[in-house]
Motif scaffolding. Sequence first.
Motif, PDB file in Angstrom:
ATOM      1  N   ALA A   3       0.867  -1.178   0.000  1.00  0.00           N
ATOM      2  CA  ALA A   3       0.000   0.000   0.000  1.00  0.00           C
ATOM      3  C   ALA A   3       0.903   1.226   0.000  1.00  0.00           C
ATOM      4  CB  ALA A   3      -0.921   0.011   1.222  1.00  0.00           C
ATOM      5  N   VAL A   4       0.322   2.367  -0.356  1.00  0.00           N
ATOM      6  CA  VAL A   4       1.121   3.592  -0.469  1.00  0.00           C
ATOM      7  C   VAL A   4       0.381   4.761   0.178  1.00  0.00           C
ATOM      8  CG1 VAL A   4       2.232   5.250  -2.033  1.00  0.00           C
ATOM      9  CG2 VAL A   4       2.148   2.810  -2.654  1.00  0.00           C
ATOM     10  N   VAL A   5       1.117   5.571   0.927  1.00  0.00           N
ATOM     11  CA  VAL A   5       0.637   6.866   1.413  1.00  0.00           C
ATOM     12  C   VAL A   5       1.307   7.943   0.577  1.00  0.00           C
ATOM     13  CG1 VAL A   5       0.582   8.486   3.349  1.00  0.00           C
ATOM     14  CG2 VAL A   5       0.296   6.037   3.764  1.00  0.00           C
ATOM     15  N   ILE A   6       0.550   8.942   0.131  1.00  0.00           N
ATOM     16  CA  ILE A   6       1.153  10.059  -0.585  1.00  0.00           C
ATOM     17  C   ILE A   6       0.827  11.368   0.121  1.00  0.00           C
ATOM     18  CG2 ILE A   6      -0.774  10.145  -2.256  1.00  0.00           C
ATOM     19  CD1 ILE A   6       1.451  11.228  -4.268  1.00  0.00           C
ATOM     20  N   SER A   7       1.879  12.085   0.473  1.00  0.00           N
ATOM     21  CA  SER A   7       1.762  13.381   1.154  1.00  0.00           C
ATOM     22  C   SER A   7       2.350  14.426   0.220  1.00  0.00           C
ATOM     23  CB  SER A   7       2.511  13.345   2.491  1.00  0.00           C
ATOM     24  OG  SER A   7       2.061  12.255   3.277  1.00  0.00           O
ATOM     25  N   ALA A   8       1.557  14.797  -0.765  1.00  0.00           N
ATOM     26  CA  ALA A   8       1.996  15.712  -1.809  1.00  0.00           C
ATOM     27  C   ALA A   8       0.784  16.465  -2.320  1.00  0.00           C
ATOM     28  CB  ALA A   8       2.711  14.938  -2.919  1.00  0.00           C
ATOM     29  N   GLY A   9       0.847  16.945  -3.562  1.00  0.00           N
ATOM     30  CA  GLY A   9      -0.257  17.679  -4.134  1.00  0.00           C
ATOM     31  C   GLY A   9      -1.125  16.821  -5.034  1.00  0.00           C
ATOM     32  N   PRO A  10      -2.231  17.386  -5.547  1.00  0.00           N
ATOM     33  CA  PRO A  10      -3.127  16.624  -6.430  1.00  0.00           C
ATOM     34  C   PRO A  10      -2.442  16.093  -7.681  1.00  0.00           C
ATOM     35  CG  PRO A  10      -4.213  18.608  -5.632  1.00  0.00           C
ATOM     36  CD  PRO A  10      -2.781  18.715  -5.225  1.00  0.00           C
ATOM     37  N   ARG A  11      -1.559  16.875  -8.278  1.00  0.00           N
ATOM     38  CA  ARG A  11      -0.897  16.430  -9.506  1.00  0.00           C
ATOM     39  C   ARG A  11      -0.050  15.196  -9.258  1.00  0.00           C
ATOM     40  NH1 ARG A  11       1.555  22.346 -11.150  1.00  0.00           N
ATOM     41  NH2 ARG A  11      -0.436  23.471 -11.342  1.00  0.00           N
ATOM     42  N   GLN A  12       0.693  15.208  -8.155  1.00  0.00           N
ATOM     43  CA  GLN A  12       1.551  14.067  -7.835  1.00  0.00           C
ATOM     44  C   GLN A  12       0.719  12.822  -7.532  1.00  0.00           C
ATOM     45  OE1 GLN A  12       1.905  17.157  -6.473  1.00  0.00           O
ATOM     46  NE2 GLN A  12       3.788  17.786  -7.506  1.00  0.00           N
ATOM     47  N   ALA A  13      -0.391  13.006  -6.825  1.00  0.00           N
ATOM     48  CA  ALA A  13      -1.261  11.873  -6.513  1.00  0.00           C
ATOM     49  C   ALA A  13      -1.842  11.269  -7.788  1.00  0.00           C
ATOM     50  CB  ALA A  13      -2.382  12.311  -5.580  1.00  0.00           C
ATOM     51  N   ALA A  42      -1.304   1.853 -14.875  1.00  0.00           N
ATOM     52  CA  ALA A  42      -0.764   1.487 -16.197  1.00  0.00           C
ATOM     53  C   ALA A  42       0.258   0.363 -16.089  1.00  0.00           C
ATOM     54  CB  ALA A  42      -0.131   2.712 -16.851  1.00  0.00           C
ATOM     55  N   GLY A  43       0.980   0.323 -14.956  1.00  0.00           N
ATOM     56  CA  GLY A  43       1.981  -0.713 -14.754  1.00  0.00           C
ATOM     57  C   GLY A  43       1.456  -1.915 -14.005  1.00  0.00           C
ATOM     58  N   ARG A  44       0.138  -1.996 -13.854  1.00  0.00           N
ATOM     59  CA  ARG A  44      -0.511  -3.116 -13.163  1.00  0.00           C
ATOM     60  C   ARG A  44       0.031  -3.316 -11.749  1.00  0.00           C
ATOM     61  NH1 ARG A  44      -1.176  -7.582 -18.089  1.00  0.00           N
ATOM     62  NH2 ARG A  44      -2.380  -6.191 -19.481  1.00  0.00           N
ATOM     63  N   PHE A  45       0.295  -2.187 -11.109  1.00  0.00           N
ATOM     64  CA  PHE A  45       0.727  -2.189  -9.716  1.00  0.00           C
ATOM     65  C   PHE A  45      -0.514  -1.905  -8.891  1.00  0.00           C
ATOM     66  CE2 PHE A  45       3.256   0.294  -6.328  1.00  0.00           C
ATOM     67  CZ  PHE A  45       3.508  -0.857  -5.600  1.00  0.00           C
ATOM     68  N   ASP A  46      -1.231  -2.963  -8.563  1.00  0.00           N
ATOM     69  CA  ASP A  46      -2.590  -2.845  -8.026  1.00  0.00           C
ATOM     70  C   ASP A  46      -2.584  -2.849  -6.500  1.00  0.00           C
ATOM     71  OD1 ASP A  46      -5.328  -2.675  -8.016  1.00  0.00           O
ATOM     72  OD2 ASP A  46      -5.642  -4.841  -8.183  1.00  0.00           O
ATOM     73  N   VAL A  47      -2.246  -1.691  -5.905  1.00  0.00           N
ATOM     74  CA  VAL A  47      -2.248  -1.559  -4.450  1.00  0.00           C
ATOM     75  C   VAL A  47      -3.054  -0.321  -4.073  1.00  0.00           C
ATOM     76  CG1 VAL A  47       0.000  -2.687  -4.210  1.00  0.00           C
ATOM     77  CG2 VAL A  47      -0.114  -0.187  -4.395  1.00  0.00           C
ATOM     78  N   PRO A  48      -3.663  -0.301  -2.883  1.00  0.00           N
ATOM     79  CA  PRO A  48      -4.399   0.899  -2.458  1.00  0.00           C
ATOM     80  C   PRO A  48      -3.452   2.055  -2.153  1.00  0.00           C
ATOM     81  CG  PRO A  48      -4.329  -0.708  -0.682  1.00  0.00           C
ATOM     82  CD  PRO A  48      -3.748  -1.389  -1.888  1.00  0.00           C
ATOM     83  N   VAL A  49      -3.878   3.259  -2.514  1.00  0.00           N
ATOM     84  CA  VAL A  49      -3.103   4.474  -2.253  1.00  0.00           C
ATOM     85  C   VAL A  49      -4.001   5.426  -1.479  1.00  0.00           C
ATOM     86  CG1 VAL A  49      -1.847   6.412  -3.259  1.00  0.00           C
ATOM     87  CG2 VAL A  49      -1.824   4.176  -4.419  1.00  0.00           C
ATOM     88  N   ILE A  50      -3.446   6.033  -0.421  1.00  0.00           N
ATOM     89  CA  ILE A  50      -4.221   7.008   0.348  1.00  0.00           C
ATOM     90  C   ILE A  50      -3.407   8.291   0.506  1.00  0.00           C
ATOM     91  CG2 ILE A  50      -3.458   6.220   2.644  1.00  0.00           C
ATOM     92  CD1 ILE A  50      -6.473   6.670   3.501  1.00  0.00           C
ATOM     93  N   GLY A  51      -4.071   9.426   0.322  1.00  0.00           N
ATOM     94  CA  GLY A  51      -3.390  10.712   0.394  1.00  0.00           C
ATOM     95  C   GLY A  51      -3.833  11.520   1.588  1.00  0.00           C
ATOM     96  N   ASN A  52      -2.999  12.473   1.984  1.00  0.00           N
ATOM     97  CA  ASN A  52      -3.406  13.451   2.982  1.00  0.00           C
ATOM     98  C   ASN A  52      -4.430  14.401   2.379  1.00  0.00           C
ATOM     99  OD1 ASN A  52      -0.282  12.873   3.962  1.00  0.00           O
ATOM    100  ND2 ASN A  52      -1.717  13.193   5.643  1.00  0.00           N
ATOM    101  N   ASN A  53      -5.012  15.252   3.204  1.00  0.00           N
ATOM    102  CA  ASN A  53      -6.203  15.994   2.780  1.00  0.00           C
ATOM    103  C   ASN A  53      -5.988  16.923   1.602  1.00  0.00           C
ATOM    104  OD1 ASN A  53      -5.882  18.954   3.754  1.00  0.00           O
ATOM    105  ND2 ASN A  53      -5.213  17.776   5.524  1.00  0.00           N
ATOM    106  N   SER A  54      -4.749  17.377   1.366  1.00  0.00           N
ATOM    107  CA  SER A  54      -4.500  18.303   0.261  1.00  0.00           C
ATOM    108  C   SER A  54      -3.992  17.600  -0.993  1.00  0.00           C
ATOM    109  CB  SER A  54      -3.506  19.384   0.693  1.00  0.00           C
ATOM    110  OG  SER A  54      -2.347  18.807   1.255  1.00  0.00           O
ATOM    111  N   ALA A  55      -4.128  16.289  -1.052  1.00  0.00           N
ATOM    112  CA  ALA A  55      -3.596  15.516  -2.180  1.00  0.00           C
ATOM    113  C   ALA A  55      -4.685  15.054  -3.149  1.00  0.00           C
ATOM    114  CB  ALA A  55      -2.804  14.311  -1.658  1.00  0.00           C
ATOM    115  N   PHE A  56      -5.714  15.877  -3.319  1.00  0.00           N
ATOM    116  CA  PHE A  56      -6.758  15.531  -4.290  1.00  0.00           C
ATOM    117  C   PHE A  56      -7.515  16.775  -4.708  1.00  0.00           C
ATOM    118  CE2 PHE A  56     -11.145  14.358  -5.398  1.00  0.00           C
ATOM    119  CZ  PHE A  56     -10.883  13.506  -6.465  1.00  0.00           C
ATOM    120  N   ALA A  57      -7.913  16.793  -5.963  1.00  0.00           N
ATOM    121  CA  ALA A  57      -8.830  17.803  -6.492  1.00  0.00           C
ATOM    122  C   ALA A  57      -9.794  17.084  -7.425  1.00  0.00           C
ATOM    123  CB  ALA A  57      -8.073  18.890  -7.249  1.00  0.00           C
TER     124      ALA A  57
END
Length: 420
Positions: free
Chosen positions: A242-252, A261-276
């Motif tokens: 699994a992956v945590v991302i603490s960055a911006g929406p573009r990076q997420a 695209a690379g068939r890396f099928d794992v859940p990803v969760i971001g901090n509150n500012s990592a989505f638009a």
Amino acid sequence: MNTLTRATAAGTALAALLALTACSSKAKDDDGGGESAGGVKTGVGVTGRTIDLGVLTDMTGVYATLGKSVTQAQQLYVDQANADGGICGRKLKLTVRDHGYDPQKAVAVYTELEPKVLGFAQFIGSPFVAAVKQRVARNKGLVLPQAWSANLLGSPYVRVVGSTYDLETINAIDFLMKEKGLKKGDKLGHVYFEGDYGESALKGSKHMAAESGLTVVEQKIKPTDNDMTAQVSALKKAGVKAVVISAGPRQAASLVGVAAAGRFDVPVIGNNSAFAPQLLATQSGPALTKNYYVASPTLPIGADTPAAKKLVADYEKAHPADSLDNGVVAGWTAASVFGEALKKACADKDLTREGVDKALLTIDDFDAGFGVPQDFTDPKAPSSKESVILQPDKKATGGMRVVRKPSTAEAAESFSPSGD
């Protein structure tokens, strides 16, 4: 850090210049500090007619979408408050500056506005707020940042609204372990911005890893890094589950899209500012709705509460061409908190900076209508430890739906954020 040091030095020099050149030609109804009609003490940023609040936002940088939504929501609050007669017989005013998520500009515009406004209802960017934190302590103008680094704790003048990034990350990983198959012995990837934001979140993931028997695989990036191909490749090779991302929406969006695209099928969760929600219309949209989650300090803009429904209707009327997102909630909540402090300060007949700071310390159970009460009585603590887990959904108002209601992980309850 060197850039911020240079920015702070430049800001200090500019402050000295402004101190020499600033004139004291206030409006006739501004006594610059004393008592106004009704016996209310006033000071910087407050006249007999207006209360001026600063907004230091990002309209052109990595958080441009967030900055626009936060600012428009705060202007909506001001417009509605003024239509109802204002606060303490005065109209509210926002003075807005765009720093473009540039450290030198962020410190410079803080230096420009600080002598003119009562406080700041918005300041985007944990590193930039941290750069001026000592100056805020001297001038005592309240700052409610749209930033959640634990390094901002400890001051009665810089108050984090909601859970800090470390606590939010602990709650996010708790969700991954209880509902997405992450388990003891697994490797957890963490992609994070260098600086206060990412490193605060990383402390949370390391704490949760130690508590739960996980191994954290780190990938540090810069705000200018938009292609996450190398990071995804490294995490896939490491075998993370699994992956945590603490960055911006573009990076997420890049990380989730490249992983799919690379068939890396794992859940990803971001901090509150990592989505638009605008990302749902991009080629990463399908992957985001499948494998991406976001930890949030409140319920989303599409929440089934009277306050949320009213805000949606009012915001859409004011900005019919703009999409709804959780920046609207963040902006509205911060403006509401500042407004509540102003009302209490007015009742205490003290609209000075010190009076407003003191008033905020009495607010122990404030909810702007988005499900998470906020307690501001302890400057060493965030106003909440709860997080809501959201998932992107094209059909939901604001593009997010709730998959886990407000809650605090056991590991977060026992964790003390590292304020000073």
